[in-house]
Scaffold this motif. Structure first.
Motif, PDB file in Angstrom:
ATOM      1  N   ASP A 124      66.733  52.266  43.177  1.00  0.00           N
ATOM      2  CA  ASP A 124      68.124  52.249  43.607  1.00  0.00           C
ATOM      3  C   ASP A 124      68.276  51.046  44.529  1.00  0.00           C
ATOM      4  N   LEU A 125      68.778  49.941  43.979  1.00  0.00           N
ATOM      5  CA  LEU A 125      68.737  48.669  44.704  1.00  0.00           C
ATOM      6  C   LEU A 125      69.649  48.651  45.929  1.00  0.00           C
ATOM      7  N   ARG A 126      70.693  49.480  45.922  1.00  0.00           N
ATOM      8  CA  ARG A 126      71.603  49.473  47.079  1.00  0.00           C
ATOM      9  C   ARG A 126      70.908  50.079  48.290  1.00  0.00           C
ATOM     10  N   ALA A 127      70.206  51.173  48.069  1.00  0.00           N
ATOM     11  CA  ALA A 127      69.530  51.847  49.180  1.00  0.00           C
ATOM     12  C   ALA A 127      68.154  51.241  49.442  1.00  0.00           C
ATOM     13  N   ASP A 128      67.599  50.578  48.419  1.00  0.00           N
ATOM     14  CA  ASP A 128      66.195  50.150  48.489  1.00  0.00           C
ATOM     15  C   ASP A 128      66.036  48.768  47.847  1.00  0.00           C
ATOM     16  N   PRO A 129      66.612  47.738  48.493  1.00  0.00           N
ATOM     17  CA  PRO A 129      66.561  46.408  47.869  1.00  0.00           C
ATOM     18  C   PRO A 129      65.137  45.871  47.716  1.00  0.00           C
ATOM     19  N   GLY A 130      64.212  46.406  48.474  1.00  0.00           N
ATOM     20  CA  GLY A 130      62.819  45.938  48.375  1.00  0.00           C
ATOM     21  C   GLY A 130      62.055  46.576  47.226  1.00  0.00           C
ATOM     22  N   GLU A 131      62.728  47.475  46.465  1.00  0.00           N
ATOM     23  CA  GLU A 131      62.109  48.135  45.309  1.00  0.00           C
ATOM     24  C   GLU A 131      60.772  48.787  45.696  1.00  0.00           C
ATOM     25  N   SER A 132      60.857  49.644  46.707  1.00  0.00           N
ATOM     26  CA  SER A 132      59.611  50.275  47.170  1.00  0.00           C
ATOM     27  C   SER A 132      59.529  51.761  46.831  1.00  0.00           C
ATOM     28  N   LEU A 133      60.678  52.396  46.531  1.00  0.00           N
ATOM     29  CA  LEU A 133      60.647  53.837  46.239  1.00  0.00           C
ATOM     30  C   LEU A 133      60.966  54.074  44.768  1.00  0.00           C
ATOM     31  N   LEU A 172      58.198  42.172  37.470  1.00  0.00           N
ATOM     32  CA  LEU A 172      59.614  41.833  37.279  1.00  0.00           C
ATOM     33  C   LEU A 172      60.455  42.255  38.482  1.00  0.00           C
ATOM     34  N   TYR A 173      59.835  42.309  39.650  1.00  0.00           N
ATOM     35  CA  TYR A 173      60.603  42.641  40.854  1.00  0.00           C
ATOM     36  C   TYR A 173      61.461  41.444  41.263  1.00  0.00           C
ATOM     37  N   ASP A 174      62.428  41.730  42.154  1.00  0.00           N
ATOM     38  CA  ASP A 174      63.334  40.664  42.591  1.00  0.00           C
ATOM     39  C   ASP A 174      62.590  39.506  43.262  1.00  0.00           C
ATOM     40  N   SER A 175      61.431  39.804  43.854  1.00  0.00           N
ATOM     41  CA  SER A 175      60.689  38.736  44.541  1.00  0.00           C
ATOM     42  C   SER A 175      60.397  37.563  43.612  1.00  0.00           C
TER      43      SER A 175
END
Ligand SMILES: [Zn+2]
Length: 656
Positions: free
Chosen positions: A366-375, A264-267
């Motif tokens: 935290d999508l603002r700091a990490d839009p790639g959802e990696s942390l 369910l990631y933004d990708s």
């Protein structure tokens, strides 16, 4: 403008007649064209800032309409996602969580609501995945024409059987519109092209040689361009409402997901959404607030002044058109597709700059700091986690379908179609999904490598490349030596290539890993029978019947195996059980008669055959058997009569 529509709607609702409508209606009620583009990531569209592609049609609509930069689908799976687009409901509300699950009649579709208001409605789909006769029952509700795929095709090609190219879909929509020019239209056009396999036609195959996914998007955009040009030529473009939306995105290797459906990631959930209003109202505006594809139904109904059904999961986007509202909306995400592999389903919530994913190993980004959802910042005591988790739990609690979705009733040929498209169906992991709590299932994050390989294998099998499929499936077994899905697929490949002993080897492992799965036991039994191990086949089929005694085909098969083992008494039992299961089956009756004849139980055989051999019976085999039994009983005349009847039926069966 809004009031204008409302007044006209009221007027037309009274005067609308199903007969040929007068041309003024065309002016008063806007046509509505809904275009869904499958597997379209927002960040691979030119007007969404991707400068490595040309998408002039989408760009034009964005210039003349309102572009939503942050639109999300609640589901990364085609059927669930499209059902949400068509109903304004989340998958957990409408219940279509899997391929083939029927949309319950209590949830009205956009097409139904517009048809009631006098609209001419038609749908043109680009893949069999949305065929309302097999994999998407109920999605055709409200469409006076729904362009399904032919039920029987002789072609081996995927084109026309599983998929239609965008230009074909577009042409079919044009043909229908040419034949039905009058009245206001609601037409849904579905372009499937960007879905894998990525095989754009020329010139896109050349221009995007190294990026065939982009090539498919550019091609789909060109089909959209043709459609828009057609609407302009007809004089319908200006006054119409046009909505273009992606049904979901594509992993492209992000988070190790090649395609879509598992995560369910933004990708795979961030999609383009563009709304063009009549007369280019609010042209060129962009709305950056977070919105949902469930907002589309209330938006279109709102624009037309039609009452919006109560309790939709979406809200009209109209306030964004004029900038009246800018507040982001809470986005929920759901996928049950991992269950097909025996892995845990996922739920997500995207709110106030955070995304929380409920999983066996939960995630917080935290999508603002990490839009790639990696942390992953998940900590169970984190305040954000707790509030988002609570919101998800509240949603689950009020979902009408949670835990009681209708099972998908799909045929074997439909399952084959599903595999050919690269998907698994509910029957593939039946036993794995019977666990009491989905949190006890493996986390899909730990399994995504297997899913990618299984997907490659299904594609390769469909393309007639069994060796490529074998390699991928063997790699799955290196990751999980008891993967029932890989073992079964390998068994099927070996069966298809005539290597029955190899097939039996794989299927034995699948059976050992899933002793409670009746279907695996059948496949194992078939492989053993084909390889000549009849007593092994007998044991496997008995195991399957122990799990599910009501399997007609398995009864017949086991009877046949017993005959091979010269155990005619046991064969008789199985055929008799088959007759009990399907009393009208002449196949079962004939087999039972043969077993009786084998044991010289002629009187019983005669009674059975005479009961079947009604004057209307057209099966010569019945009369041949009767002749044989009469002869054994010394009833020469009866035998002759039966023989003559068998001959005449045989002759009449031959083609003239
Ligand atoms: Zn899709």
């Amino acid at each position: 403008m809004r009031i204008f529509f409302v007044l006209l709607w009221c007027h037309l609702a009274v005067s609308a007649s199903p007969a040929r409508e007068a041309e003024p209606d065309k002016v008063s009620r806007p046509d509505v064209f809904l275009i869904t583009i499958d597997t379209l990531r927002a960040d691979h569209v030119h007007c969404y800032g991707y400068d490595r592609i040309r998408t002039p049609a989408l760009d034009l609509l964005a210039e003349q309409g309102i572009r939503f930069t942050q639109a999300f689908t609640p589901s990364p799976v085609t059927n669930s996602s499209h059902t949400s687009i068509m109903t304004g409901l989340l998958p957990s509300s409408h219940g279509v969580s899997d391929f083939g699950v029927p949309l319950a009649p209590r949830y009205p579709t956009l097409a139904e609501l517009l048809k009631k208001g006098g609209y001419r409605t038609a749908a043109f789909i680009g893949a069999v995945i949305l065929d309302s006769k097999s994999l998407a029952p109920g999605l055709d509700r409200g469409f006076e024409y729904y362009d399904n795929f032919p039920e029987i095709t002789t072609t081996k090609s995927r084109w026309g059987r599983l998929e239609r190219r965008g230009m074909e879909v577009e042409q079919r929509a044009e043909s229908w519109l040419n034949a039905h020019p009058a009245g206001a239209h609601f037409v849904w056009v579905h372009f499937y092209d960007p879905h894998d396999p990525y095989e754009p036609p020329p010139p896109y195959s050349e221009i995007y040689k190294d990026r065939p996914y982009d090539g498919e998007i550019a091609y789909a955009d060109s089909a959209l361009g043709h459609f828009l040009a057609y609407l302009k030529k007809q004089g319908w473009y200006e006054g119409s409402v046009i909505v273009v939306v992606g049904d979901h995105g594509e992993g492209l290797g992000e988070h190790h997901e090649d395609t879509h459906g598992i995560f369910l990631y933004d990708s795979t959930t961030h999609v383009p959404l563009i709304v063009k209003l009549p007369e280019e109202r609010d042209a060129g505006r962009t709305a950056d607030a977070q919105v949902r594809t469930t907002d589309i139904v209330p938006t279109i109904l709102g624009l037309l002044g039609v009452a919006v059904p109560a309790s939709l999961d979406g809200d009209s986007l109209e306030p964004f058109f004029t900038g009246l509202e800018a507040a982001p909306r809470t986005v929920f995400g759901e996928t049950e597709y991992p269950l097909q592999f025996g892995w845990a389903p996922l739920r997500s919530i995207r709110k106030e700059g955070f995304k929380f994913i409920e999983a066996p190993k939960p995630e917080l980004y935290d999508l603002r700091a990490d839009p790639g959802e990696s942390l992953n910042h998940y900590e169970p005591w984190d305040g954000t986690v707790q509030s988002l988790r609570r919101a998800l739990a509240e949603l689950s609690a009020k979902s009408p379908t949670t835990g009681k979705t209708l099972p998908a009733a799909v045929s074997a040929s439909t399952i084959d179609e599903l595999h050919a498209l690269g998907y698994l169906g509910a029957a593939d992991a039946r036993s794995a999904t019977d666990v009491p709590q989905s949190s006890l299932l493996p986390d899909p994050k730990d399994k995504i490598g297997e899913q990618n390989l299984l997907h490659i294998a299904m594609r390769a099998s469909e393309n007639g490349e069994p060796d490529k499929a074998r390699v991928a499936l063997e790699k799955v077994l290196q990751l999980d030596e008891s993967s029932a899905i890989a073992l079964r697929q390998l068994g099927r490949i070996e069966m298809a290539s005539g290597s029955y002993a190899n097939a039996a080897g794989y299927l034995q492992r699948a059976h050992d890993a899933n002793p409670g799965d009746a279907t695996v036991a059948i496949e194992y039994g078939r492989a053993l029978e084909s390889s000549g191990d009849l007593s092994g086949a007998r044991d496997a089929l008995l195991a399957s019947l122990k799990l599910n005694p009501d399997q007609f085909e398995v009864r017949l098969q086991l009877g046949r195996v017993y005959l091979g083992l010269n155990d005619t008494i046991a064969a008789e039992d199985q055929f008799a059980a088959a007759v009990l299961l399907q009393p009208g089956s002449s196949e079962a009756q004939i087999k039972l008669a043969k077993a009786l004849i084998h044991q010289k139980k002629f009187a019983e055989a005669v009674a059975l055959l005479e009961a079947v051999a009604e004057p209307s019976s057209r099966n010569p085999e019945i009369f041949e058997l009767l002749a044989q039994v009469y002869a054994s009983l010394g009833r020469g005349q009866d035998a002759q009569r039966a023989q003559l009847r068998a001959k005449s039926l045989q002759n009449s069966k031959r083609p003239q």
